[in-house]
Design a protein around this motif. Structure first.
Motif, PDB file in Angstrom:
ATOM      1  N   GLY A 170       0.864  -1.191   0.000  1.00  0.00           N
ATOM      2  CA  GLY A 170       0.000   0.000   0.000  1.00  0.00           C
ATOM      3  C   GLY A 170       0.887   1.223   0.000  1.00  0.00           C
ATOM      4  N   SER A 171       0.408   2.313  -0.608  1.00  0.00           N
ATOM      5  CA  SER A 171       1.272   3.502  -0.664  1.00  0.00           C
ATOM      6  C   SER A 171       0.449   4.768  -0.818  1.00  0.00           C
ATOM      7  CB  SER A 171       2.266   3.377  -1.815  1.00  0.00           C
ATOM      8  OG  SER A 171       1.571   3.259  -3.039  1.00  0.00           O
ATOM      9  N   CYS A 172       1.137   5.875  -0.612  1.00  0.00           N
ATOM     10  CA  CYS A 172       0.480   7.178  -0.731  1.00  0.00           C
ATOM     11  C   CYS A 172       1.540   8.250  -0.952  1.00  0.00           C
ATOM     12  CB  CYS A 172      -0.289   7.477   0.553  1.00  0.00           C
ATOM     13  SG  CYS A 172      -1.062   9.105   0.590  1.00  0.00           S
ATOM     14  N   TYR A 173       1.193   9.241  -1.769  1.00  0.00           N
ATOM     15  CA  TYR A 173       2.056  10.407  -1.947  1.00  0.00           C
ATOM     16  C   TYR A 173       1.260  11.623  -1.499  1.00  0.00           C
ATOM     17  CZ  TYR A 173       4.687  14.127  -4.270  1.00  0.00           C
ATOM     18  OH  TYR A 173       5.387  15.276  -4.530  1.00  0.00           O
ATOM     19  N   ILE A 174       1.908  12.463  -0.698  1.00  0.00           N
ATOM     20  CA  ILE A 174       1.217  13.663  -0.231  1.00  0.00           C
ATOM     21  C   ILE A 174       2.057  14.907  -0.490  1.00  0.00           C
ATOM     22  CG2 ILE A 174       2.081  13.468   2.166  1.00  0.00           C
ATOM     23  CD1 ILE A 174      -0.778  14.436   3.046  1.00  0.00           C
ATOM     24  N   GLU A 175       1.412  15.945  -0.987  1.00  0.00           N
ATOM     25  CA  GLU A 175       2.021  17.270  -1.043  1.00  0.00           C
ATOM     26  C   GLU A 175       1.219  18.145  -0.097  1.00  0.00           C
ATOM     27  OE1 GLU A 175       3.694  17.232  -5.637  1.00  0.00           O
ATOM     28  OE2 GLU A 175       2.342  18.841  -4.981  1.00  0.00           O
ATOM     29  N   TRP A 176       1.899  18.716   0.872  1.00  0.00           N
ATOM     30  CA  TRP A 176       1.222  19.511   1.904  1.00  0.00           C
ATOM     31  C   TRP A 176       2.006  20.810   1.984  1.00  0.00           C
ATOM     32  CZ3 TRP A 176      -1.538  17.104   6.561  1.00  0.00           C
ATOM     33  CH2 TRP A 176      -1.944  18.084   7.478  1.00  0.00           C
ATOM     34  N   GLY A 177       1.477  21.860   1.364  1.00  0.00           N
ATOM     35  CA  GLY A 177       2.307  23.053   1.196  1.00  0.00           C
ATOM     36  C   GLY A 177       3.546  22.657   0.414  1.00  0.00           C
ATOM     37  N   LYS A 178       4.707  22.978   0.953  1.00  0.00           N
ATOM     38  CA  LYS A 178       5.953  22.614   0.251  1.00  0.00           C
ATOM     39  C   LYS A 178       6.511  21.270   0.713  1.00  0.00           C
ATOM     40  CE  LYS A 178       7.134  27.448  -0.514  1.00  0.00           C
ATOM     41  NZ  LYS A 178       7.624  28.574   0.318  1.00  0.00           N
ATOM     42  N   ASN A 179       5.797  20.553   1.574  1.00  0.00           N
ATOM     43  CA  ASN A 179       6.227  19.197   1.951  1.00  0.00           C
ATOM     44  C   ASN A 179       5.888  18.216   0.836  1.00  0.00           C
ATOM     45  OD1 ASN A 179       7.097  19.600   4.769  1.00  0.00           O
ATOM     46  ND2 ASN A 179       4.936  20.069   5.144  1.00  0.00           N
ATOM     47  N   LYS A 180       6.818  17.313   0.549  1.00  0.00           N
ATOM     48  CA  LYS A 180       6.550  16.226  -0.410  1.00  0.00           C
ATOM     49  C   LYS A 180       7.002  14.924   0.232  1.00  0.00           C
ATOM     50  CE  LYS A 180       7.088  19.131  -4.445  1.00  0.00           C
ATOM     51  NZ  LYS A 180       7.673  19.336  -5.769  1.00  0.00           N
ATOM     52  N   ILE A 181       6.056  14.004   0.398  1.00  0.00           N
ATOM     53  CA  ILE A 181       6.322  12.806   1.217  1.00  0.00           C
ATOM     54  C   ILE A 181       5.687  11.557   0.595  1.00  0.00           C
ATOM     55  CG2 ILE A 181       5.928  11.758   3.503  1.00  0.00           C
ATOM     56  CD1 ILE A 181       5.830  14.640   4.635  1.00  0.00           C
ATOM     57  N   TYR A 182       6.459  10.460   0.590  1.00  0.00           N
ATOM     58  CA  TYR A 182       5.930   9.146   0.205  1.00  0.00           C
ATOM     59  C   TYR A 182       5.749   8.289   1.451  1.00  0.00           C
ATOM     60  CZ  TYR A 182       6.889   9.949  -4.731  1.00  0.00           C
ATOM     61  OH  TYR A 182       6.871  10.444  -6.004  1.00  0.00           O
ATOM     62  N   ALA A 183       4.673   7.535   1.477  1.00  0.00           N
ATOM     63  CA  ALA A 183       4.479   6.545   2.541  1.00  0.00           C
ATOM     64  C   ALA A 183       4.266   5.191   1.893  1.00  0.00           C
ATOM     65  CB  ALA A 183       3.261   6.907   3.391  1.00  0.00           C
ATOM     66  N   ALA A 184       4.934   4.156   2.422  1.00  0.00           N
ATOM     67  CA  ALA A 184       4.789   2.801   1.898  1.00  0.00           C
ATOM     68  C   ALA A 184       4.478   1.850   3.035  1.00  0.00           C
ATOM     69  CB  ALA A 184       6.061   2.367   1.189  1.00  0.00           C
TER      70      ALA A 184
END
Ligand code: UDP
Length: 230
Positions: A27-41
């Motif tokens: 399972g995975s997700c990519y998030i952009e939150w303002g200038k944050n860029k993060i992958y979760a696996a």
């Protein structure tokens, strides 16, 4: 009061969430939150390694938080540090109460958070992304876990501090909730607030979490609405 990026006191930074972006993870997700860029696996549930961590009656959850050297203004030394270990622990504490751990005895669920660009609030964005990735992995949960911080800048309690605000601010308070249980699973604080401001900040952060929650649901709907279940 005008904020550095023109937001109202109770306004989140722009958030984009995409579920199921990594082929090799369960399972995975990519998030952009303002200038944050993060992958979760998310990997698992799978066999526990090392074996001695195994629990007879439930799964264990392991969370790894990593910041890429190029993710911050001043290059970060690669590898784990105290901050990363702390964030791994608070992510685990925030997420575990939402997962039906007793469904998977003698197994482990492994979580990786990779911050590729950071601008304050990465633990909240990370927790938000991980819970979408857990849902994407099909792991049974009581609910998603939205997360969001409130803090104090120039004497005002405000929602979701950006890096410039975090640097100049008086306090920052990350919060995570399980909406359906009305339960707070993360509450930390940096800096100083009066008792009344703590109340205000918690209320504001919980309202922010509700907005984040809707975005998480939207992301999962976009991925799965109308899709055939395999
Ligand atoms: N940060 C940095 N270098 C580091 C660690 C953090 O520049 O080695 C920045 C990064 O933008 C991060 C922010 O400081 O998002 C705030 O960090 P904090 O430890 O408060 O965690 P966060 O707010 O990201 O959950």
């Amino acid at each position: 009061m005008e904020r550095v990026d023109g937001r109202r006191f109770d306004e989140l930074r722009p958030i984009k969430i995409e579920a199921g972006v990594l082929k090799r993870a369960d399972g995975s997700c990519y998030i952009e939150w303002g200038k944050n860029k993060i992958y979760a696996a998310v990997y698992g549930p799978k066999k526990v390694l090392p074996r001695h961590l195994e629990k007879d009656d439930r799964a264990i959850l392991r969370c790894r938080y990593n910041m890429a050297p190029f993710s911050v203004e001043e290059r970060k030394r690669p590898g784990p540090d105290r901050r990363a270990v702390e964030i791994g622990k608070v992510m685990q504490g925030a997420l575990e109460p939402a997962i039906l751990m007793h469904y998977y005895p003698k197994s482990m669920i492994e979580i990786s958070v990779e911050v590729v660009q950071a601008n304050a609030g990465t633990r909240c964005a990370g927790i938000t992304a991980v819970s979408v990735a857990l849902a994407d992995a099909g792991i049974p949960m009581r609910d998603l876990v939205p997360s969001c911080a409130a803090g104090k800048v120039d004497g005002q309690v405000i929602l979701d501090l950006a890096k410039e605000e975090d640097n100049s601010g008086e306090a920052d308070m990350p919060v995570a909730i399980i909406p359906r249980l009305n339960q707070i699973t993360l509450l930390q604080m940096d800096g100083k607030l009066t008792e009344q401001e703590v109340e205000q900040a918690i209320t504001l952060a919980m309202q922010g979490c509700q907005q984040v929650y809707q975005l998480q649901i939207d992301a999962l709907r976009r991925k799965y609405a109308g899709a055939e279940y395999e």
